[in-house]
Structures are given as C-alpha cells and as structure tokens.
Design a protein around this motif. Structure first.
Motif, PDB file in Angstrom:
ATOM      1  N   VAL A 130      72.536  48.677  25.831  1.00 56.23           N
ATOM      2  CA  VAL A 130      72.107  49.633  26.588  1.00 56.23           C
ATOM      3  C   VAL A 130      70.602  49.941  26.231  1.00 56.23           C
ATOM      4  CG1 VAL A 130      71.923  52.032  27.142  1.00 56.23           C
ATOM      5  CG2 VAL A 130      74.091  50.930  27.147  1.00 56.23           C
ATOM      6  N   LEU A 131      69.650  49.742  27.370  1.00 56.89           N
ATOM      7  CA  LEU A 131      68.369  49.916  26.769  1.00 56.89           C
ATOM      8  C   LEU A 131      68.053  51.446  27.198  1.00 56.89           C
ATOM      9  CD1 LEU A 131      66.420  46.733  28.221  1.00 56.89           C
ATOM     10  CD2 LEU A 131      67.573  47.358  25.938  1.00 56.89           C
ATOM     11  N   VAL A 132      67.770  52.291  26.502  1.00 58.25           N
ATOM     12  CA  VAL A 132      67.756  53.791  26.233  1.00 58.25           C
ATOM     13  C   VAL A 132      66.576  54.238  27.415  1.00 58.25           C
ATOM     14  CG1 VAL A 132      67.222  55.642  24.980  1.00 58.25           C
ATOM     15  CG2 VAL A 132      68.582  53.987  23.915  1.00 58.25           C
ATOM     16  N   ASP A 133      65.382  53.468  27.504  1.00 58.17           N
ATOM     17  CA  ASP A 133      64.293  53.855  28.489  1.00 58.17           C
ATOM     18  C   ASP A 133      64.911  53.938  29.902  1.00 58.17           C
ATOM     19  OD1 ASP A 133      62.391  53.793  26.696  1.00 58.17           O
ATOM     20  OD2 ASP A 133      61.496  51.965  27.239  1.00 58.17           O
ATOM     21  N   ASP A 134      65.877  53.140  30.411  1.00 57.65           N
ATOM     22  CA  ASP A 134      66.362  53.225  31.614  1.00 57.65           C
ATOM     23  C   ASP A 134      67.567  54.500  31.659  1.00 57.65           C
ATOM     24  OD1 ASP A 134      64.934  51.073  32.685  1.00 57.65           O
ATOM     25  OD2 ASP A 134      66.205  49.479  31.904  1.00 57.65           O
ATOM     26  N   LEU A 135      67.154  55.249  32.346  1.00 60.62           N
ATOM     27  CA  LEU A 135      68.030  56.559  32.368  1.00 60.62           C
ATOM     28  C   LEU A 135      68.733  56.361  33.886  1.00 60.62           C
ATOM     29  CD1 LEU A 135      69.169  59.303  31.332  1.00 60.62           C
ATOM     30  CD2 LEU A 135      67.207  60.399  32.695  1.00 60.62           C
ATOM     31  N   ARG A 170      57.425  42.633  35.599  1.00 59.66           N
ATOM     32  CA  ARG A 170      57.758  43.711  34.633  1.00 59.66           C
ATOM     33  C   ARG A 170      59.260  43.407  34.084  1.00 59.66           C
ATOM     34  NH1 ARG A 170      56.245  49.187  37.715  1.00 59.66           N
ATOM     35  NH2 ARG A 170      53.986  48.744  38.102  1.00 59.66           N
ATOM     36  N   TYR A 171      60.210  42.607  34.726  1.00 63.24           N
ATOM     37  CA  TYR A 171      61.471  42.503  34.544  1.00 63.24           C
ATOM     38  C   TYR A 171      62.082  41.132  34.319  1.00 63.24           C
ATOM     39  CZ  TYR A 171      60.993  46.957  36.599  1.00 63.24           C
ATOM     40  OH  TYR A 171      61.005  48.426  37.267  1.00 63.24           O
ATOM     41  N   GLY A 172      63.308  40.864  33.855  1.00 63.81           N
ATOM     42  CA  GLY A 172      64.056  39.860  34.008  1.00 63.81           C
ATOM     43  C   GLY A 172      64.537  39.533  35.358  1.00 63.81           C
ATOM     44  N   ILE A 173      64.209  38.418  36.106  1.00 64.41           N
ATOM     45  CA  ILE A 173      64.767  38.474  37.418  1.00 64.41           C
ATOM     46  C   ILE A 173      65.714  37.314  37.707  1.00 64.41           C
ATOM     47  CG2 ILE A 173      63.557  37.581  39.785  1.00 64.41           C
ATOM     48  CD1 ILE A 173      62.671  40.331  38.845  1.00 64.41           C
ATOM     49  N   VAL A 190      64.820  34.452  34.717  1.00 61.71           N
ATOM     50  CA  VAL A 190      63.680  34.020  34.151  1.00 61.71           C
ATOM     51  C   VAL A 190      62.894  35.365  33.700  1.00 61.71           C
ATOM     52  CG1 VAL A 190      62.790  34.038  36.603  1.00 61.71           C
ATOM     53  CG2 VAL A 190      61.340  33.204  34.860  1.00 61.71           C
ATOM     54  N   GLU A 191      62.185  35.553  32.555  1.00 63.34           N
ATOM     55  CA  GLU A 191      61.774  36.775  32.088  1.00 63.34           C
ATOM     56  C   GLU A 191      60.264  36.842  32.822  1.00 63.34           C
ATOM     57  OE1 GLU A 191      63.054  39.142  30.556  1.00 63.34           O
ATOM     58  OE2 GLU A 191      61.380  40.423  29.625  1.00 63.34           O
ATOM     59  N   LYS A 192      60.183  38.073  33.409  1.00 63.03           N
ATOM     60  CA  LYS A 192      58.660  38.374  33.723  1.00 63.03           C
ATOM     61  C   LYS A 192      57.880  37.426  34.500  1.00 63.03           C
ATOM     62  CE  LYS A 192      58.498  42.272  30.608  1.00 63.03           C
ATOM     63  NZ  LYS A 192      59.468  42.317  29.410  1.00 63.03           N
ATOM     64  N   PRO A 193      58.484  37.040  35.635  1.00 65.09           N
ATOM     65  CA  PRO A 193      57.847  35.931  36.472  1.00 65.09           C
ATOM     66  C   PRO A 193      56.791  36.642  37.321  1.00 65.09           C
ATOM     67  CG  PRO A 193      59.878  36.227  37.526  1.00 65.09           C
ATOM     68  CD  PRO A 193      59.750  37.150  36.187  1.00 65.09           C
ATOM     69  N   ALA A 203      66.075  42.524  39.953  1.00 67.06           N
ATOM     70  CA  ALA A 203      65.370  42.633  38.579  1.00 67.06           C
ATOM     71  C   ALA A 203      66.813  43.256  37.692  1.00 67.06           C
ATOM     72  CB  ALA A 203      64.414  43.893  38.450  1.00 67.06           C
ATOM     73  N   VAL A 204      66.917  42.783  36.406  1.00 63.16           N
ATOM     74  CA  VAL A 204      67.893  43.102  35.150  1.00 63.16           C
ATOM     75  C   VAL A 204      67.271  44.452  34.905  1.00 63.16           C
ATOM     76  CG1 VAL A 204      68.836  42.495  33.027  1.00 63.16           C
ATOM     77  CG2 VAL A 204      68.272  40.577  34.786  1.00 63.16           C
ATOM     78  N   ILE A 205      67.937  45.378  34.887  1.00 62.87           N
ATOM     79  CA  ILE A 205      67.964  46.725  34.423  1.00 62.87           C
ATOM     80  C   ILE A 205      68.827  46.995  33.198  1.00 62.87           C
ATOM     81  CG2 ILE A 205      68.434  49.010  34.930  1.00 62.87           C
ATOM     82  CD1 ILE A 205      66.006  47.670  36.613  1.00 62.87           C
TER      83      ILE A 205
HETATM   84  C1  G1P Z   1      63.365  44.594  29.120  1.00 63.38           C
HETATM   85  C2  G1P Z   1      63.724  42.920  29.314  1.00 63.38           C
HETATM   86  C3  G1P Z   1      63.855  42.652  30.701  1.00 63.38           C
HETATM   87  C4  G1P Z   1      64.568  43.804  31.588  1.00 63.38           C
HETATM   88  C5  G1P Z   1      63.866  45.012  31.179  1.00 63.38           C
HETATM   89  C6  G1P Z   1      64.617  46.305  32.005  1.00 63.38           C
HETATM   90  O1  G1P Z   1      62.019  44.341  29.232  1.00 63.38           O
HETATM   91  O2  G1P Z   1      62.947  41.709  28.438  1.00 63.38           O
HETATM   92  O3  G1P Z   1      64.268  41.306  31.131  1.00 63.38           O
HETATM   93  O4  G1P Z   1      64.429  43.474  32.959  1.00 63.38           O
HETATM   94  O5  G1P Z   1      63.761  45.374  30.174  1.00 63.38           O
HETATM   95  O6  G1P Z   1      64.217  47.626  31.565  1.00 63.38           O
HETATM   96  P1  G1P Z   1      60.899  45.561  28.496  1.00 63.38           P
HETATM   97  O7  G1P Z   1      61.106  46.755  29.683  1.00 63.38           O
HETATM   98  O8  G1P Z   1      61.489  45.845  27.283  1.00 63.38           O
HETATM   99  O9  G1P Z   1      59.639  44.953  28.516  1.00 63.38           O
END
Ligand code: G1P
Length: 289
Positions: A130-135, A170-173, A190-193, A203-205
C-alpha cells in the motif's frame, strides 16, 4: 486460495514535494483532518483482513513507530480526566503486540528496492503493498475490494484508474488485454511512459497484491526509469508466468503527495465526516466567489 494477511507500507520517501512541512515530520504523519495519512492506510489494510503490518522506513521516520505504540502518559492523563471515549478509541487504534514490523531502506533506490527490503518478512504467499500517499475513499475499502477479486483470479492484482493522457508520465501504465467487469488483463506494464508512447490511460494506483515470486526479480536490482529500481519492472517480469490483472476499484483517490491532492483529501474527508461535514460545508460557503 490463502487469504492475504501481510501488507507492506513503503514509507522511506523524503516527501520533498511537501517541504518545509516534511523537514522533520515524515510526510506519512501529515494529518488529514485529525488523523495522520498513514493511519488511514493501516485502517484500510486492517479492514481488509490484514494482520501483519510491515513498514519499510528510513532515517527520520522513528515517530511512525511511536504513533503505533501505546502512549502511556497520554493514556494515563485521559483516564485521570475521565475521557473514557477518547481513551477507548486511542487504545483500540494501537495494533496488537507483534503485529507491526519495521525494517529500513538504507538508501533511496526506488520503490522496487523499498519492497525488496521487506523480503525476509514475506513467505511463499501473496502479500499487499500500500502506497500511503494514495488515500482512497470508497464504500468498501479498496484493498478489501481487491482481495475479494484476487480470491477469484489468483496471482497478482494491481489497482488501476484512468488518468488524463498528459499524466501518463506520472504513473506505471498498463497495456490492457481482455476486460471483464472491474478486471483488466495486464499484457505489459511500463513505468512513467511519455503520453506519446503510453499503451493506455490505465494507471497503476498505490494498491498491489503480489506473489512473493516478485522478489526473484527484485533480487536482480535492475535499474529502470529515473535511475531507480522499479517495482513496475519486476511486476512486468511476472506477466506470462502468473495471472496478472488490473482492478478498476470503486472509489475516489486523492494523491496526498501533491499539495493540491492533499488539500482535496482534507476537504473531501472533512465533508464526509458526520461530526464535521455540515459545519465545514458552511465554512466553505464563505469562500465562494
Ligand atoms: C509509484 C509507482 C508508479 C505508480 C504510482 C502510484 O510512483 O512507481 O508505478 O503508478 O506510485 O501512485 P511514484 O508516485 O512513487 O513516483
């Protein structure tokens, strides 16, 4: 299918987008109304059935450990003042002994490296990241929606949402294949294309359910986009050998790592609170043009 019990929270990031607030305060401890961002993430994971909370921290993040511990003096003071309701809530919020584990990412080498730092705490199992930034605000917690779906698909599942074409960098796509309901087959990642070459707007969240086999690929420490070890690249290598799906979750995502996203998260959270929503709406009315 074994239920998902472990969740990894990579929280070593410096939070430079929120300076100077994050000069000494970890960005994960910034409040959204009256609760640190990180606590929303832990509560979401607990509501989804997770029982082991693994934090990949870094230098300057020790107060995250304090936050999930008993605050003895505070609890005593609340008890002495008969603030029973608050005390009960604060006590219930503390995970049970042994449920929280901490390891450190010693160098900022990217998200893939951060997750790799937790490898010894994961067995041969599917685990959550879980990436905490994404609420995420949703009826059913996002991670619970995903775990339910993963019980049917098996393998790996990542949260996806459609973003504006100009934001793909900005995202993994995801390169999508067949779609069925909320599930999207993932053909590649693909990361940040650049928008010009992005395979879709999916986009991957920051919610992932991953098979521990991802560590076989993270072990290689391959450097990818931005000179970092990318989780996206390790996930890409799983495609073909295991099921891999995107999941179009129900809910609204706020990017708390960004100033405007963070402000929106606060406004949306306050408006949704039964104890604050109506009064806060009246306050906001005063700022209409
Ligand atoms: C990370 C991942 C990215 C994803 C994103 C989601 O990027 O590397 O693939 O789409 O989180 O928030 P970051 O935001 O850390 O640059």
């Amino acid at each position: 299918m074994k239920p998902v019990k472990k969740v990894v929270f990579p929280v070593a990031g410096l939070g430079t987008r929120m300076l100077p607030a994050t000069k000494v305060l970890p960005k994960e401890m910034l409040p959204v109304v009256d609760k640190p961002i990180i606590q929303y993430a832990l509560e979401e994971a607990a509501a989804a059935g997770c029982e082991e909370f693994i934090f990949v921290t870094g230098r300057g993040k020790a107060i995250i450990e304090d936050h999930f511990d008993r605050a003895v003096e505070l609890f005593e003071a609340l008890a002495a003042k008969n603030k029973d309701e608050q005390l009960e809530k604060m006590t219930a919020d503390v995970p049970k002994a042994g449920q929280v584990l901490y390891t450190r990412q010693q160098e900022a080498k990217g998200l893939g490296h951060a997750v790799w730092c937790a490898r010894r705490l994961i067995e041969d199992e599917v685990f959550a990241v879980v990436l905490v930034d994404d609420l995420i605000h949703s009826e059913v917690p996002c991670l619970a929606q995903m775990i339910e779906a993963q019980q049917r698909t098996g393998g790996n599942l990542v949260a996806v949402m459609e973003v504006a074409k100009e934001h793909t960098s900005r995202y993994g796509i995801v390169e999508p294949g067949a779609e069925e309901g909320r599930l999207v087959e993932v053909k590649s990642l693909v990361e940040k294309p650049d928008p010009a070459v992005a395979p879709s707007r999916y986009a991957v969240i920051g919610r992932y359910l991953l098979d521990a086999a991802v560590f076989d690929h993270l072990d290689r420490h391959e450097v990818g986009a931005g000179g970092e070890i990318q989780l996206t690249d390790a996930m890409q290598r799983l495609i073909g050998s295991q099921p891999f799906h995107g999941f179009r979750f129900e809910g609204q995502r706020y990017d708390c790592g960004d100033k405007l996203g963070y402000l929106e998260a606060i406004v949306a959270t306050a408006l949704a609170r039964p104890d604050l929503g109506a009064d806060f709406r009246a306050v906001l009315e005063r700022y209409r043009d």
